[in-house]
Scaffold this active site. Structure first.
Site, PDB file in Angstrom:
ATOM      1  N   GLU A  52      28.918  35.780  31.783  1.00  8.08           N
ATOM      2  CA  GLU A  52      30.247  36.080  31.267  1.00  8.08           C
ATOM      3  C   GLU A  52      30.425  35.728  29.786  1.00  8.08           C
ATOM      4  OE1 GLU A  52      32.898  35.961  35.344  1.00  8.08           O
ATOM      5  OE2 GLU A  52      33.024  34.243  33.993  1.00  8.08           O
ATOM      6  N   GLU A  70      44.039  33.328  37.246  1.00  7.97           N
ATOM      7  CA  GLU A  70      43.295  33.798  36.079  1.00  7.97           C
ATOM      8  C   GLU A  70      44.105  34.923  35.437  1.00  7.97           C
ATOM      9  OE1 GLU A  70      39.303  34.956  37.037  1.00  7.97           O
ATOM     10  OE2 GLU A  70      38.911  33.158  38.241  1.00  7.97           O
ATOM     11  N   GLU A 114      37.825  33.650  44.858  1.00  8.45           N
ATOM     12  CA  GLU A 114      37.819  35.098  45.027  1.00  8.45           C
ATOM     13  C   GLU A 114      37.021  35.529  46.260  1.00  8.45           C
ATOM     14  OE1 GLU A 114      38.454  36.456  40.380  1.00  8.45           O
ATOM     15  OE2 GLU A 114      36.419  36.512  41.218  1.00  8.45           O
TER      16      GLU A 114
END
Length: 685
Positions: free
Chosen positions: A363, A313, A151
């Protein structure tokens, strides 16, 4: 050359973090993946400290065991280069690799993406870990491809370390050649900003009102994009050298990055991370908002980079970090719906994030297929259902591509300039959303097309209609291309604030809309922002059957300059009541439209009706607005996707019988789709 993922059938995958779990779980995990028809596993993109626990010491044992075990179960591995998360030893020993805020504060260890792309030391260390991993795994039979970093430009997309200022200085010196040329491009005679030495030049720094030179700010974005690509190229070049038999991709679509140029120069295909619930957690006062269906707009932009791509993802549960982005759990059926949303728009490989929810770290609420307890639940069962369906239908769909005859045009320069310029930037999002939403609700498939040097007339002629809402920066070359498109029979539609800037961001000293004034046959005689106490005037349509609508956000007051121009609507109020607001000029076999405001749904709906745009399946299929309709077409056939985003069943009417690819049943007449249901109809006629 088209940059698409080369697969013979749709494939399912999952992101997996073996370093976070006891080794005793691995084999059971892989057994269950295989049973669910999961065939691809992404690993290692955050595991630098596992591979290089101290500088120059490399350990591959953990992932050797993982890959060997995965291979036993026939799983294919996507290796991530772990450069998004530099280890603590690295940032402690080499603090110059850290990214820095505009205020000069270094971002410290404890998150991710806290490095800068310009540091020669960081590039050196990234090159070394990439090479070591590539050499070690180049012959491993499980490895099929590589993801560079993770990313790029996520979390933060501006960079102000000393290395970045130096790299920017070198970049502008190469671009402009002389200080005279730079000063001219940046208009530095304004406010006595003239530079007399290259060392005086920096990326934007704090100013008295946080309003730096806008032309510098535009070049900053261009520099960041090229610098990001240069950073990725270090790794791509190594992978091409050491593992030429593996494919190379990266995942993203984040700010200040030309993903088209990145893909064209470095990648085999582009990958994207799809989280449709991001579109549902922002408050809106819209009637009938698109919600998670709006994510199709993002996927349409990805499709413009790679017609067939990978979802690296795919949302597989409720999402969020400990302190932000809290999203609710997908309702039963939604995860499968979102998977087919990705497939409709071009994904041939869908990788769920993640196999199991993390039990520690930032997360712990970004949920995967399995919850912490690792017992089968409905998300696991839903993914298994998709796996069975992919096994049955995947060969029919792979390689087929989304088809559309309308497109919304975008470009990076206007996106980047519009971030800072409130006089045109906000208009683009408003108009794009209005067009995409109305096309969706009219069941008219649409593409997002980025205008770049590589785009030619033949590509644009695939579309009956092009909407280029607010291209403030407009080049003569683009104007000529769009003129040729219209002359050849196409319909091009512009909005307010078109064509008034040069590529440097200067306002043109000529009548607006600049390079397309001749194409449209109008000029802008006056304009005003619609904001605060300035109300949006009503429109008075030439064709009285169209509903009342307001001319929102900005008003260009138009002056007809060509006898071929028809005034299709006038402003009905304010000091410019009676002046043209919407015009059409017939050009060759086509048309050029100019609307002097930001588009809203009412205006777009009227234009769709006037242009007689219809759903390609409208002759044989009736569906309510809650259902997205799209088409993938390829050598094996043409398939109509029906995706019900509603939490209630949707009633369809098929005037001709069709085969549902998912169930094998032939259906016709009145049919009811369940809430969050999916149908894939074969279109043989």
């Amino acid at each position: 050359m088209e940059k698409s993922i080369p697969l013979d059938a749709l494939q399912l995958g999952v992101c997996y973090y073996p370093e976070q779990w006891p080794e005793t779980l691995w084999e059971d995990d892989f057994q269950r993946m295989k049973a669910m028809n999961i065939s691809y596993v992404r690993v290692a993109e955050f595991a630098w400290t596992i591979f290089e626990p101290e500088e120059g010491v490399f350990e591959f044992g953990l992932f050797d065991r993982v890959l060997d075990l995965a291979h036993q179960y026939g799983l294919k591995i996507i290796m991530g280069t772990p450069t998004a998360t530099p280890p603590a030893w690295l940032t402690h020993k080499y603090p110059e690799v850290l990214n820095v805020s505009k205020e000069g504060i270094a971002y410290r260890h404890g998150m991710r993406r806290h490095y800068n792309y310009s540091s020669s030391k960081y590039r050196e260390l990234c090159a070394r870990i990439t090479r070591e991993m590539a050499l070690h795994y180049k012959d491993h039979p499980a490895v099929v491809g590589w993801q560079i970093d993770n990313e790029l430009n996520c979390e933060i997309s501006v960079f102000y370390s000393e290395a970045d200022h130096a790299a920017f200085r070198a970049w502008v010196k190469e671009k402009y050649g002389t200080l005279e040329a730079l000063n001219r491009a940046w208009g530095t005679v304004f406010w006595s900003q003239t530079y007399t030495d290259w060392e005086q030049i920096h990326l934007p720094q704090p100013t008295t009102s946080d309003s730096p030179n806008p032309h510098l700010v535009l070049d900053e974005k261009r520099f960041i994009s090229q610098n990001t690509i240069a950073f990725a190229k270090v790794q791509a070049d190594i992978l091409r050298e050491v593992v030429p038999h593996h494919w190379v991709t990266t995942n993203g679509r984040f700010g200040h990055l030309d993903n088209h140029a990145l893909t064209d120069s470095l990648l085999d295909f582009f990958s994207y991370d799809s989280y449709p619930q991001f579109s549902t957690i922002i408050p809106t006062d819209e009637d009938e908002p698109l919600l998670d269906r709006k994510w199709s707009q993002n996927l349409s932009a990805v499709r413009d980079i790679s017609p067939n791509f990978c979802i690296m993802e795919q949302q597989a549960g409720p999402g969020g970090w400990v302190n932000r982005m809290d999203m609710p759990s997908p309702q039963p059926g939604q995860m499968r719906l979102w998977t087919y949303q990705s497939v409709l728009h071009g994904a041939d490989l869908v990788v769920y994030f993640r196999w199991r929810t993390a039990a520690f770290g930032t997360e712990i609420y970004w949920h995967g297929l399995n919850d912490y307890h690792n017992r089968p639940k409905r998300r696991v069962r839903e993914a298994a259902e998709v796996g069975r369906e992919f096994a049955a239908i995947g060969a029919s769909l792979a390689g087929s591509q989304y088809t559309a005859h309308a497109a919304i045009l975008r470009d990076y320069d206007n996106e980047w300039d519009g971030e800072f310029d409130v006089w045109h930037g906000p208009l683009t999002e408003k108009s794009t959303n209005a067009w995409y939403k109305q096309l969706q609700y009219h069941h008219i498939p649409a593409d997002i097309v980025y205008l770049r040097d590589a785009v030619n007339l033949e590509q644009l002629q695939l579309y009956k209609v092009l909407v280029y809402p607010h291209a403030a920066i407009m080049t003569d070359e683009t104007a000529r291309l769009l003129t040729e498109y219209a002359e050849a029979g196409g319909i091009v539609i512009f909005g307010a604030r078109t064509g008034y800037k040069t590529p440097d961001g200067h306002c043109r000293m000529q009548p607006f809309p600049g390079p397309v004034a001749g194409l449209c046959g109008i000029t802008v005689s006056d304009f005003t922002r619609i904001k605060g106490t300035v109300p949006a005037p009503a429109l008075r349509w030439k064709d009285e059957k169209f509903a009342a609508a307001a001319a929102e956000a900005f008003n260009d007051i138009l002056q007809v300059e060509d006898a071929d121009v028809e005034v299709m609507a006038e402003y009905a109020s304010s000091y410019y009541a009676g002046e043209p607001a919407l015009t059409r000029r017939r050009v060759g076999r086509g048309e050029a439209w100019y609307y002097g405001a930001a588009f809203n749904e009412a205006v777009v709906g009227a234009l769709i009706g006037h242009l007689k745009l219809r759903s390609p399946v409208g002759d044989w299929l009736e569906a309510p607005r809650q259902v997205e309709i799209g088409i993938r077409e390829g050598a094996r056939g043409r398939y109509v996707f029906l995706l019900n985003y509603g939490d209630q069943p949707a009633d369809l009417v098929l005037h001709e019988p069709r085969q549902d690819l998912l169930t094998g049943k032939r259906i016709s007449g009145a049919v009811q789709m369940p809430a969050y249901g999916v149908m894939l109809l074969e279109w043989t006629s």
